[in-house]
Design a protein around this motif. Structure first.
Motif, short mmCIF file in Angstrom:
data_model
loop_
_atom_site.label_atom_id
_atom_site.label_comp_id
_atom_site.label_asym_id
_atom_site.label_seq_id
_atom_site.Cartn_x
_atom_site.Cartn_y
_atom_site.Cartn_z
N ILE A 158 0.84 -1.21 0.00
CA ILE A 158 0.00 0.00 0.00
C ILE A 158 0.87 1.24 0.00
O ILE A 158 0.58 2.22 -0.70
CB ILE A 158 -0.94 -0.01 1.22
N ARG A 159 1.96 1.22 0.77
CA ARG A 159 2.85 2.38 0.80
C ARG A 159 3.53 2.59 -0.55
O ARG A 159 3.79 3.72 -0.95
CB ARG A 159 3.89 2.19 1.90
N GLU A 160 3.85 1.47 -1.23
CA GLU A 160 4.51 1.57 -2.52
C GLU A 160 3.54 1.87 -3.66
O GLU A 160 3.94 2.38 -4.71
CB GLU A 160 5.25 0.26 -2.82
N GLY A 161 2.27 1.51 -3.47
CA GLY A 161 1.28 1.71 -4.52
C GLY A 161 1.46 0.78 -5.69
O GLY A 161 1.22 1.15 -6.84
N SER A 162 1.86 -0.48 -5.42
CA SER A 162 2.14 -1.44 -6.49
C SER A 162 0.93 -2.35 -6.70
O SER A 162 0.67 -3.25 -5.88
CB SER A 162 3.37 -2.28 -6.14
N LEU A 163 0.22 -2.18 -7.79
CA LEU A 163 -0.94 -3.01 -8.08
C LEU A 163 -0.51 -4.44 -8.42
O LEU A 163 -1.20 -5.40 -8.05
CB LEU A 163 -1.74 -2.42 -9.23
N GLN A 164 0.60 -4.58 -9.11
CA GLN A 164 1.08 -5.91 -9.47
C GLN A 164 1.41 -6.73 -8.22
O GLN A 164 1.03 -7.90 -8.11
CB GLN A 164 2.31 -5.82 -10.37
N ALA A 165 2.12 -6.12 -7.28
CA ALA A 165 2.45 -6.82 -6.04
C ALA A 165 1.19 -7.16 -5.25
O ALA A 165 1.09 -8.24 -4.65
CB ALA A 165 3.39 -5.96 -5.19
N MET A 166 0.21 -6.25 -5.26
CA MET A 166 -1.04 -6.51 -4.56
C MET A 166 -1.78 -7.69 -5.19
O MET A 166 -2.41 -8.49 -4.48
CB MET A 166 -1.92 -5.26 -4.57
N SER A 167 -1.71 -7.84 -6.50
CA SER A 167 -2.41 -8.93 -7.18
C SER A 167 -1.84 -10.30 -6.80
O SER A 167 -2.55 -11.29 -6.80
CB SER A 167 -2.33 -8.74 -8.70
N TYR A 168 -0.54 -10.35 -6.47
CA TYR A 168 0.07 -11.61 -6.05
C TYR A 168 -0.31 -11.99 -4.63
O TYR A 168 -0.29 -13.17 -4.27
CB TYR A 168 1.59 -11.52 -6.15
N LEU A 169 -0.66 -10.99 -3.83
CA LEU A 169 -0.93 -11.24 -2.42
C LEU A 169 -2.34 -11.80 -2.18
O LEU A 169 -2.57 -12.52 -1.21
CB LEU A 169 -0.74 -9.94 -1.63
N TRP A 170 -3.28 -11.47 -3.08
CA TRP A 170 -4.66 -11.92 -2.90
C TRP A 170 -4.86 -13.29 -3.55
O TRP A 170 -4.27 -13.60 -4.59
CB TRP A 170 -5.62 -10.93 -3.54
N LEU A 171 -5.73 -14.09 -2.92
CA LEU A 171 -6.11 -15.37 -3.50
C LEU A 171 -7.04 -15.11 -4.68
O LEU A 171 -7.99 -14.34 -4.58
CB LEU A 171 -6.84 -16.22 -2.46
N ASN A 172 -6.75 -15.75 -5.80
CA ASN A 172 -7.58 -15.58 -7.00
C ASN A 172 -8.80 -16.47 -6.88
O ASN A 172 -8.82 -17.62 -7.33
CB ASN A 172 -6.77 -15.93 -8.25
N ALA A 173 -9.83 -15.95 -6.24
CA ALA A 173 -11.06 -16.70 -6.01
C ALA A 173 -12.25 -15.75 -6.06
O ALA A 173 -12.11 -14.54 -5.86
CB ALA A 173 -11.01 -17.41 -4.66
N ASN A 174 -13.43 -16.31 -6.32
CA ASN A 174 -14.61 -15.46 -6.48
C ASN A 174 -15.23 -15.05 -5.15
O ASN A 174 -16.18 -14.26 -5.13
CB ASN A 174 -15.66 -16.17 -7.34
N TYR A 175 -14.70 -15.57 -4.02
CA TYR A 175 -15.30 -15.22 -2.73
C TYR A 175 -14.45 -14.23 -1.93
O TYR A 175 -14.83 -13.85 -0.81
CB TYR A 175 -15.54 -16.48 -1.89
N VAL A 176 -13.31 -13.80 -2.45
CA VAL A 176 -12.51 -12.82 -1.72
C VAL A 176 -13.28 -11.51 -1.66
O VAL A 176 -14.09 -11.20 -2.55
CB VAL A 176 -11.13 -12.62 -2.38
N LYS A 177 -13.02 -10.74 -0.61
CA LYS A 177 -13.87 -9.57 -0.38
C LYS A 177 -13.04 -8.40 0.15
O LYS A 177 -12.13 -8.58 0.97
CB LYS A 177 -14.97 -9.92 0.62
N CYS A 178 -13.37 -7.21 -0.33
CA CYS A 178 -12.73 -5.98 0.13
C CYS A 178 -13.83 -4.98 0.48
O CYS A 178 -14.69 -4.68 -0.34
CB CYS A 178 -11.81 -5.42 -0.96
N ILE A 179 -13.78 -4.48 1.73
CA ILE A 179 -14.81 -3.56 2.21
C ILE A 179 -14.12 -2.27 2.67
O ILE A 179 -13.29 -2.31 3.59
CB ILE A 179 -15.61 -4.17 3.37
N HIS A 180 -14.46 -1.18 2.05
CA HIS A 180 -13.91 0.12 2.43
C HIS A 180 -15.04 1.08 2.76
O HIS A 180 -15.97 1.22 1.99
CB HIS A 180 -13.05 0.71 1.30
N GLU A 181 -14.93 1.70 3.91
CA GLU A 181 -15.91 2.73 4.28
C GLU A 181 -15.41 4.09 3.79
O GLU A 181 -14.28 4.47 4.10
CB GLU A 181 -16.09 2.75 5.79
N PRO A 182 -16.20 4.84 3.02
CA PRO A 182 -17.56 4.53 2.58
C PRO A 182 -17.61 4.03 1.14
O PRO A 182 -18.60 4.25 0.45
CB PRO A 182 -18.25 5.88 2.70
N GLY A 183 -16.55 3.35 0.69
CA GLY A 183 -16.46 2.97 -0.71
C GLY A 183 -17.34 1.83 -1.14
O GLY A 183 -17.60 1.66 -2.33
#
Length: 268
Positions: A158-183
């Protein structure tokens, strides 16, 4: 993760007691060795020729080496277990692992379950009041450290702002979830990645600056192949903090994030 002050009066007294006891044991061993060698020098050499004397000295040296090893081991073995555990608790994870590889006696002391329990509670905060690790505290420490390393990597990304690195960290599945208030709520790998792309500002040419975020009050809970970590996050320019929960799952020898929720707490 706030650790207790290792330099309290009680800790210093215990450490001083352990040091004094080790010095006494060392002096006792040196005295035994000196007395034994003096006694051997006073005894006449047996045998008709020089070879008999040489054999006698060789046997004596081997006995002395064996006694030295035994005496050296007793210095640790004779310590009160609580003092040994407390002394080893001053070592960090890597140092304790290296300490266990010196010899069999040190390995036994460094692998003591009580030692790892003390080190665990010093380095980590846990949500549940009672924890009984199935495979012992050393294994539980290793698993917790692996999860905390992934969690720390998440915020470094997050500090680096690397989308590619973030994509490797998340499990590639249809049930993963991200909740941001108020996004709002974003479900599924693609939706989650789109959300992070928006946050990092990748749609604006030349704007790839990450977010300066700091985390405190980190706690974890582990259930076999699942874990979640709770913490408070602070960002520059935000009046208040965010209460964050990250969920992780273990797949193919690696921990992946499957849930991230962040809710703002307005400072009073």
């Amino acid at each position: 993760m706030d650790a207790a002050d290792p330099f309290s009066l009680r800790s210093c007294l215990i450490a001083a007691g352990a040091t004094a006891l080790c010095c006494l044991c060392a002096a006792w061993v040196l005295r035994l060795r000196a007395g034994w060698r003096e006694k051997q020098q006073q005894q006449p050499l047996c045998g008709c020729g020089g070879s008999g004397g040489e054999q006698h000295m060789e046997v004596g040296e081997k006995v002395a080496e064996a006694e030295d090893r035994q005496a050296g081991g007793s210095m640790i073995e004779q310590l009160v277990p609580e003092i040994t555990i407390h002394s080893l608790s001053y070592l960090d994870y890597a140092s304790l692992c290296r300490f266990s590889m010196t010899n069999s006696l040190m390995r036994k002391a460094a692998n003591d379950d009580g030692t790892w329990k003390v080190l665990y509670h010093k380095d980590f905060n846990i949500e549940q009041e009672i924890v009984t690790p199935t495979n012992g505290w050393k294994a539980y420490y290793a698993v917790t450290k692996a999860i905390m390393d992934v969690n720390a990597r998440f915020y470094n990304i997050i500090r680096e702002g690397s989308l590619q690195a973030m994509s490797y960290l998340w499990l590639n599945a249809n049930y993963v979830k991200c909740i941001h208030e108020p996004g709002g709520v974003f479900t599924g790998y693609d939706a989650v990645m789109d959300r992070w792309a928006l946050i990092f500002g990748w749609q604006i040419p030349g704007d790839e600056q990450g977010i300066d975020v700091q985390i405190k009050n980190v706690s974890t809970r582990i259930l076999e192949n699942e874990a979640w970590v709770t913490m408070d996050a602070y960002m520059d320019g935000v009046f208040g903090s965010f209460r964050v929960t990250n969920g992780y799952e273990f797949h193919n020898g690696q921990w992946f994030i499957v849930h991230h929720s962040s809710f703002i707490i307005i400072a009073q």
